[in-house]
Design a protein around this motif. Structure first.
Motif, PDB file in Angstrom:
ATOM      1  N   UNK A   1       0.840  -1.191   0.000  1.00 37.04           N
ATOM      2  CA  UNK A   1       0.000   0.000   0.000  1.00 37.04           C
ATOM      3  C   UNK A   1       0.880   1.248   0.000  1.00 37.04           C
TER       4      UNK A   1
ATOM      5  N   UNK B   1       0.550   5.326   1.143  1.00 38.57           N
ATOM      6  CA  UNK B   1      -0.225   6.334   1.865  1.00 38.57           C
ATOM      7  C   UNK B   1       0.451   7.695   1.664  1.00 38.57           C
TER       8      UNK B   1
ATOM      9  N   UNK C   1       0.651  11.384   3.759  1.00 38.56           N
ATOM     10  CA  UNK C   1       0.352  12.067   5.012  1.00 38.56           C
ATOM     11  C   UNK C   1       0.702  13.537   4.859  1.00 38.56           C
TER      12      UNK C   1
ATOM     13  N   UNK D   1       0.051  17.765   9.792  1.00 36.80           N
ATOM     14  CA  UNK D   1      -1.049  17.891  10.743  1.00 36.80           C
ATOM     15  C   UNK D   1      -2.159  16.877  10.564  1.00 36.80           C
ATOM     16  N   UNK D   2      -1.975  15.921   9.670  1.00 38.13           N
ATOM     17  CA  UNK D   2      -3.014  14.929   9.426  1.00 38.13           C
ATOM     18  C   UNK D   2      -2.444  13.520   9.502  1.00 38.13           C
ATOM     19  N   UNK D   3      -3.348  12.554   9.519  1.00 35.87           N
ATOM     20  CA  UNK D   3      -2.915  11.164   9.505  1.00 35.87           C
ATOM     21  C   UNK D   3      -2.730  10.664   8.083  1.00 35.87           C
ATOM     22  N   UNK D   4      -2.060   9.521   7.906  1.00 35.58           N
ATOM     23  CA  UNK D   4      -1.876   8.960   6.558  1.00 35.58           C
ATOM     24  C   UNK D   4      -3.215   8.595   5.921  1.00 35.58           C
TER      25      UNK D   4
ATOM     26  N   UNK E   1      -4.775   6.408   2.563  1.00 35.99           N
ATOM     27  CA  UNK E   1      -4.424   5.427   1.544  1.00 35.99           C
ATOM     28  C   UNK E   1      -4.602   6.007   0.150  1.00 35.99           C
TER      29      UNK E   1
ATOM     30  N   UNK F   1       4.236  13.541   3.164  1.00 41.13           N
ATOM     31  CA  UNK F   1       5.060  12.374   3.488  1.00 41.13           C
ATOM     32  C   UNK F   1       4.421  11.162   2.830  1.00 41.13           C
TER      33      UNK F   1
ATOM     34  N   UNK G   1       4.293   7.206   2.396  1.00 42.42           N
ATOM     35  CA  UNK G   1       4.626   5.986   3.125  1.00 42.42           C
ATOM     36  C   UNK G   1       4.232   4.775   2.322  1.00 42.42           C
TER      37      UNK G   1
ATOM     38  N   UNK H   1       5.686  -0.860   7.683  1.00 42.47           N
ATOM     39  CA  UNK H   1       5.797   0.453   7.074  1.00 42.47           C
ATOM     40  C   UNK H   1       7.245   0.815   6.795  1.00 42.47           C
ATOM     41  N   UNK H   2       7.476   1.557   5.700  1.00 42.25           N
ATOM     42  CA  UNK H   2       8.747   2.201   5.477  1.00 42.25           C
ATOM     43  C   UNK H   2       8.821   3.480   6.294  1.00 42.25           C
ATOM     44  N   UNK H   3       9.990   4.125   6.274  1.00 46.63           N
ATOM     45  CA  UNK H   3      10.172   5.331   7.086  1.00 46.63           C
ATOM     46  C   UNK H   3       9.653   6.587   6.390  1.00 46.63           C
TER      47      UNK H   3
END
Lengths: 109, 118
Positions: A33, A35, A37, A40-43, A45, A86, A88, A99-101
């Motif tokens: 998958x 994602x 991000x 200020x928000x979450x990841x 998809x 970001x 991911x 997850x990757x970094x």
């Protein structure tokens, strides 16, 4: 332990340029998958790829799953400031999602 | 509105304080997760609940204590934290635990609680 390495870690480019980010592992994943991000928000998809060699397109974003299902790439065409964030990748391993970094992408106007 | 709501958005606490993070999902999912996100590190899975039962605890120190009273609510109780615990704590949900990494039921994340331990 299954690991996902993303590269580059940071990328800053001008609006209109093309870019590719990578997600690599020595392990095989049954699916992968991506994602995004935003600050200020979450990841959130973007896409899931399941079959080796699979290519999926989401407007200007092209996702590819490697033939051996060990790696994936994300290509963005004509990047726009709204693509900043970001990115991911996450692979389904034997027991859990790995997850990757992340790749932190900045598109400058 | 992401469907997963976390409060508070920001929290500053001393090492001797006790505080709780709250997560609520309105998606009808049965699995809920706590993740820790630190700079330059992959998302770290902390706890998983499936149908209100804890199914995973990934060697998380006991100063973090989760609670899941029902499938829609998840808490993370914090006490005697350390400065290295400062991070973004993300809650997520999925249809059920086994579907978390399936193509038709991914993780839905909240916007996180930015925790600073002083």
């Amino acid at each position: 332990t299954q690991l996902l390495e993303q590269s580059p870690q940071f990328l800053s480019i001008q609006e209109g340029e093309n870019l590719t980010v990578y997600c690599n592992s020595s392990s095989v994943f049954s699916s992968l998958q991506w994602y995004r991000q935003e600050p200020g928000e979450g990841p959130v998809l973007l896409v899931t790829v399941v079959t080796g060699g699979e290519v999926k397109k989401l407007k200007r974003l092209t996702f590819q799953f490697g033939d051996a299902r060990k790696d994936s790439s994300l290509h963005i065409t004509a990047a726009q400031p709204g693509d900043t964030g970001l990115y991911l990748c996450a692979g389904k391993g034997a027991q859990k999602l790995v997850f990757g970094q992340g790749t932190r992408l900045t598109i400058n106007p | 509105e992401t469907g997963v709501t976390q409060t508070p958005r920001h929290l500053v606490m001393g090492m001797t304080n006790k505080k709780s993070l709250k997560c609520e999902q309105h998606l009808g999912h049965n699995a809920m997760y706590w993740y820790k996100q630190s700079a330059k590190k992959p998302l770290e899975l902390m706890f998983v609940y499936n149908f209100k039962e804890q199914t995973e605890n990934n060697s998380v120190p006991s100063r973090f204590s989760p609670e899941c009273p029902n499938s829609s609510h998840l808490f993370l109780h914090l006490h005697t934290l350390q400065p290295e615990d400062s991070a973004l704590y993300l809650c997520a949900s999925s249809r059920n635990r086994d579907s978390a990494s399936s193509y038709n039921s991914p993780l839905h994340f909240g916007n996180g609680t930015r925790l600073t331990v002083t």
